[in-house]
Scaffold this motif. Structure first.
Motif, PDB file in Angstrom:
ATOM      1  N   VAL A   1       0.828  -1.203   0.000  1.00  0.00           N
ATOM      2  CA  VAL A   1       0.000   0.000   0.000  1.00  0.00           C
ATOM      3  C   VAL A   1       0.863   1.254   0.000  1.00  0.00           C
ATOM      4  CG1 VAL A   1      -0.244   0.118   2.512  1.00  0.00           C
ATOM      5  CG2 VAL A   1      -2.006   1.100   1.053  1.00  0.00           C
ATOM      6  N   LEU A   2       2.012   1.209   0.686  1.00  0.00           N
ATOM      7  CA  LEU A   2       2.895   2.363   0.702  1.00  0.00           C
ATOM      8  C   LEU A   2       3.588   2.541  -0.642  1.00  0.00           C
ATOM      9  CD1 LEU A   2       4.480   2.069   4.257  1.00  0.00           C
ATOM     10  CD2 LEU A   2       2.451   3.318   3.515  1.00  0.00           C
ATOM     11  N   SER A   3       3.862   1.424  -1.338  1.00  0.00           N
ATOM     12  CA  SER A   3       4.436   1.512  -2.684  1.00  0.00           C
ATOM     13  C   SER A   3       3.481   2.234  -3.627  1.00  0.00           C
ATOM     14  CB  SER A   3       4.726   0.106  -3.230  1.00  0.00           C
ATOM     15  OG  SER A   3       5.641  -0.579  -2.429  1.00  0.00           O
TER      16      SER A   3
ATOM     17  N   ILE B   1       2.041   7.160  -6.627  1.00  0.00           N
ATOM     18  CA  ILE B   1       1.123   8.259  -6.932  1.00  0.00           C
ATOM     19  C   ILE B   1       1.839   9.593  -6.790  1.00  0.00           C
ATOM     20  CG2 ILE B   1      -0.942   9.470  -6.132  1.00  0.00           C
ATOM     21  CD1 ILE B   1      -2.080   6.701  -5.373  1.00  0.00           C
ATOM     22  N   THR B   2       2.565   9.750  -5.698  1.00  0.00           N
ATOM     23  CA  THR B   2       3.263  11.023  -5.497  1.00  0.00           C
ATOM     24  C   THR B   2       4.303  11.253  -6.574  1.00  0.00           C
ATOM     25  OG1 THR B   2       5.050  10.130  -4.120  1.00  0.00           O
ATOM     26  CG2 THR B   2       3.000  10.690  -3.021  1.00  0.00           C
ATOM     27  N   LYS B   3       4.984  10.205  -6.983  1.00  0.00           N
ATOM     28  CA  LYS B   3       6.034  10.344  -7.992  1.00  0.00           C
ATOM     29  C   LYS B   3       5.445  10.743  -9.341  1.00  0.00           C
ATOM     30  CE  LYS B   3       8.143   6.699  -9.708  1.00  0.00           C
ATOM     31  NZ  LYS B   3       9.036   5.518  -9.858  1.00  0.00           N
ATOM     32  N   GLN B   4       4.358  10.064  -9.751  1.00  0.00           N
ATOM     33  CA  GLN B   4       3.783  10.339 -11.068  1.00  0.00           C
ATOM     34  C   GLN B   4       3.089  11.693 -11.123  1.00  0.00           C
ATOM     35  OE1 GLN B   4       1.628   7.203 -13.082  1.00  0.00           O
ATOM     36  NE2 GLN B   4       2.769   5.625 -11.972  1.00  0.00           N
ATOM     37  N   LEU B   5       2.607  12.166 -10.001  1.00  0.00           N
ATOM     38  CA  LEU B   5       1.891  13.433 -10.019  1.00  0.00           C
ATOM     39  C   LEU B   5       2.774  14.652  -9.814  1.00  0.00           C
ATOM     40  CD1 LEU B   5      -1.419  12.700  -8.100  1.00  0.00           C
ATOM     41  CD2 LEU B   5      -0.975  12.680 -10.550  1.00  0.00           C
ATOM     42  N   GLY B   6       3.963  14.448  -9.253  1.00  0.00           N
ATOM     43  CA  GLY B   6       4.716  15.650  -8.958  1.00  0.00           C
ATOM     44  C   GLY B   6       6.219  15.553  -9.025  1.00  0.00           C
ATOM     45  N   LEU B   7       6.791  14.367  -9.054  1.00  0.00           N
ATOM     46  CA  LEU B   7       8.243  14.259  -9.013  1.00  0.00           C
ATOM     47  C   LEU B   7       8.820  14.498 -10.399  1.00  0.00           C
ATOM     48  CD1 LEU B   7      10.593  13.659  -7.142  1.00  0.00           C
ATOM     49  CD2 LEU B   7      10.363  11.250  -7.725  1.00  0.00           C
TER      50      LEU B   7
ATOM     51  N   VAL C   1      12.984   9.700   0.396  1.00  0.00           N
ATOM     52  CA  VAL C   1      11.957   9.905  -0.630  1.00  0.00           C
ATOM     53  C   VAL C   1      10.662  10.423  -0.026  1.00  0.00           C
ATOM     54  CG1 VAL C   1      12.911   8.213  -2.194  1.00  0.00           C
ATOM     55  CG2 VAL C   1      11.285   7.469  -0.481  1.00  0.00           C
ATOM     56  N   PHE C   2      10.381  10.048   1.220  1.00  0.00           N
ATOM     57  CA  PHE C   2       9.135  10.522   1.817  1.00  0.00           C
ATOM     58  C   PHE C   2       9.213  12.008   2.155  1.00  0.00           C
ATOM     59  CE2 PHE C   2       8.861   5.926   2.963  1.00  0.00           C
ATOM     60  CZ  PHE C   2       7.812   5.653   2.112  1.00  0.00           C
ATOM     61  N   LYS C   3      10.421  12.464   2.493  1.00  0.00           N
ATOM     62  CA  LYS C   3      10.596  13.900   2.714  1.00  0.00           C
ATOM     63  C   LYS C   3      10.352  14.656   1.423  1.00  0.00           C
ATOM     64  CE  LYS C   3      13.985  17.276   4.385  1.00  0.00           C
ATOM     65  NZ  LYS C   3      15.356  17.453   4.923  1.00  0.00           N
ATOM     66  N   MET C   4      10.867  14.109   0.316  1.00  0.00           N
ATOM     67  CA  MET C   4      10.631  14.727  -0.992  1.00  0.00           C
ATOM     68  C   MET C   4       9.148  14.692  -1.327  1.00  0.00           C
ATOM     69  SD  MET C   4      13.843  13.058  -3.029  1.00  0.00           S
ATOM     70  CE  MET C   4      13.521  13.966  -4.521  1.00  0.00           C
ATOM     71  N   ALA C   5       8.492  13.575  -0.979  1.00  0.00           N
ATOM     72  CA  ALA C   5       7.069  13.461  -1.266  1.00  0.00           C
ATOM     73  C   ALA C   5       6.279  14.538  -0.547  1.00  0.00           C
ATOM     74  CB  ALA C   5       6.564  12.082  -0.861  1.00  0.00           C
ATOM     75  N   SER C   6       6.726  14.890   0.640  1.00  0.00           N
ATOM     76  CA  SER C   6       6.040  15.929   1.397  1.00  0.00           C
ATOM     77  C   SER C   6       5.998  17.237   0.624  1.00  0.00           C
ATOM     78  CB  SER C   6       6.739  16.123   2.745  1.00  0.00           C
ATOM     79  OG  SER C   6       6.171  17.203   3.444  1.00  0.00           O
ATOM     80  N   SER C   7       7.128  17.647   0.089  1.00  0.00           N
ATOM     81  CA  SER C   7       7.157  18.897  -0.670  1.00  0.00           C
ATOM     82  C   SER C   7       6.349  18.782  -1.948  1.00  0.00           C
ATOM     83  CB  SER C   7       8.600  19.285  -0.990  1.00  0.00           C
ATOM     84  OG  SER C   7       9.209  18.327  -1.825  1.00  0.00           O
ATOM     85  N   ILE C   8       6.345  17.597  -2.540  1.00  0.00           N
ATOM     86  CA  ILE C   8       5.545  17.381  -3.756  1.00  0.00           C
ATOM     87  C   ILE C   8       4.068  17.546  -3.443  1.00  0.00           C
ATOM     88  CG2 ILE C   8       4.849  15.636  -5.444  1.00  0.00           C
ATOM     89  CD1 ILE C   8       7.719  14.517  -5.134  1.00  0.00           C
ATOM     90  N   PHE C   9       3.604  16.940  -2.319  1.00  0.00           N
ATOM     91  CA  PHE C   9       2.205  17.063  -1.945  1.00  0.00           C
ATOM     92  C   PHE C   9       1.821  18.519  -1.737  1.00  0.00           C
ATOM     93  CE2 PHE C   9       1.660  12.859  -2.224  1.00  0.00           C
ATOM     94  CZ  PHE C   9       1.906  12.031  -1.133  1.00  0.00           C
TER      95      PHE C   9
END
Length: 460
Positions: free
Chosen positions: A117-119, A124-130, A140-148
């Motif tokens: 589920v975390l994958s 989702i975060t990668k495809q929408l904003g990375l 990567v989760f820290k990066m995901a935070s800024s993406i969100f």
């Protein structure tokens, strides 16, 4: 040697839509309509054999969904290219645009992860904003935070903090109910991008049994949200074997999968003949070979990937013979026999090795003529190919002073001449029309099919 496989790159996906290479554009629209009709949480399984083009189909569907969403960040030129030849119904506001958002998740690439589920959340975060690369040491989760935050304009560090823990699921439950946390996550994702999320899960049937089971169950338990539709691109038969391997052979895996898949649909058949014409060499010298290849493809019901691999090996193995039609040795009985083997027998051997290795071994071992009968026992081949194998005292019709034989008998004579007859140490041969077969014929056929002959051309 260059691959002939139609890889699911964005360029190929769009080109296939524009040219309708697989004759699936109408099917894509029907599937799109089915997705647009979903109003509650649900999962759809697209069933198809390996190599049938499931990944290509779902990635084309993803492009269409996102291109039709006016909120999706996609260049107008690309949207126009994606949609220009897709036959959507006109004057229908519901179908003219949608607010659905599509994401692709390759389960096989992620089956080493312990928390499926975390994958999915991370994908989702990668495809929408990375939009920039990261190395394996990055958080990567820290990066995901800024993406969100960039996507939604809101701070959702509380979600990311939970994801960064050693036991994220336990951490979630300590904070609050995980289902509610994930609902908040998807609310943040969809607030500016769309009203509904469609997640395509591909290659699940290739995953380790433990991962496949955990992914299905975690989706069922944690990602059941009325705003999400899951589309699983799978070979249901193989997935059932995977489930049975995990729970035991006596386990009812078919009923088990009913817990997860609300709708099961078969992958629409591609136009294999049109696809073959697209990849086949068009020269006149290939006409006979292409006709035989098509017959084999149809007879064995090849899928798209099988077609590309089959034709690549055939044209590589025998192309040298097709461009040397005027070579003098082909006009002599031994040379004529070699050319016949290259054009008519070698494709059958290659096809059998792809479709059924046991049948292949029986065929080249001189124990089963049926594959040759299945391919060539038709009036079309009888009128020109088999007719050239008749000896002077033979006929397929009622001719005075000639022995009447059937197509099947002549095919059997040919098979025996190559694979069965024992020519002994002193040599000997079998004459069929202007063709002379001998002790070397069988090994020549097997070697040529393995691309070990003077007629191989690795440049085509």
């Amino acid at each position: 040697m260059n691959t002939l496989e139609l890889m699911p790159t964005e360029e190929n996906l769009i080109q296939a839509l524009n040219e309708d290479i697989l004759q699936r554009n109408k099917d894509l629209v029907h599937f799109y309509n089915l997705l647009m009709a979903q109003e509650t949480a649900g999962a759809i399984a697209i069933d198809g054999r390996w190599g049938s083009g499931k990944t290509f189909f779902v990635k084309q569907s993803l492009l269409m969904i996102n291109a039709k969403n006016p909120r999706c960040e996609m260049e107008k030129d690309k949207k126009d290219k994606i949609l220009c030849r897709v036959p959507f119904r006109k004057n229908n506001d519901v179908l003219d645009e949608n607010y659905d958002l599509a994401i692709y998740f390759d389960a096989w690439e992620n089956d080493n992860d312990t928390k499926p589920v975390l994958s999915i959340v991370y994908e989702i975060t990668k495809q929408l904003g990375l939009t920039y690369p990261f190395d394996s040491n990055s958080d990567v989760f820290k990066m995901a935070s800024s993406i969100f935050e960039t996507i939604s304009g809101r701070n959702i560090n509380n979600i990311i903090d939970a994801l960064k823990g050693e036991n994220p699921l336990k951490k979630f439950k300590e904070q609050k109910n995980i289902e509610e946390t994930l609902k908040e996550f998807f609310s943040e994702i969809l607030i500016e991008r769309g009203n509904r999320l469609i997640i395509f899960i591909d290659e699940l049937d290739r995953c380790k049994p433990s991962y496949a089971v955990h992914l299905l169950e975690q989706i069922k338990h944690y990602l059941c949200d009325d705003r999400i539709t899951f589309v699983f691109s799978v070979n249901l038969r193989e997935l059932q074997y995977t489930i049975s391997h995990f729970y035991g052979e006596s386990f009812d895996s078919c009923r088990y999968l009913d817990r997860f898949f609300d709708i099961r649909v078969a992958i629409p058949p591609a136009d294999i003949s049109r696809f073959f014409d697209k990849i086949a060499l068009p020269s006149d010298s290939q006409c006979v070979l292409n006709m035989i290849c098509k017959r084999i493809i149809e007879n064995y019901n090849f899928e798209l990937r099988e077609v590309t691999r089959f034709y690549l090996q055939v044209k590589t193995a025998v192309y040298g013979a097709t461009i040397e039609d005027d070579e003098p040795k082909f006009f002599f009985p031994d040379g004529a026999a070699q050319k016949l083997i290259l054009l008519y027998i070698v494709p059958v051997i290659i096809g059998l090795k792809i479709i059924n290795i046991t049948l292949h071994d029986e065929f080249v071992g001189g124990n089963n003529v049926q594959p040759l009968v299945d391919i060539f026992d038709t009036k079309d081949f009888g009128d020109w190919f088999l007719h050239g194998l008749l000896n002077g005292d033979e006929s397929f019709g009622d001719e005075e002073n000639k022995k009447k034989i059937s197509y099947k008998q002549k095919i059997t004579d040919l098979y025996n001449a190559i694979f069965v007859n024992n020519y002994g140490e002193r040599g000997g041969y079998t004459v069929l029309g202007n063709h002379r077969f001998g002790a070397s014929s069988r090994m020549f056929a097997i070697s040529a099919a393995s691309m070990f002959s003077d007629y191989v051309n690795l440049e085509v």
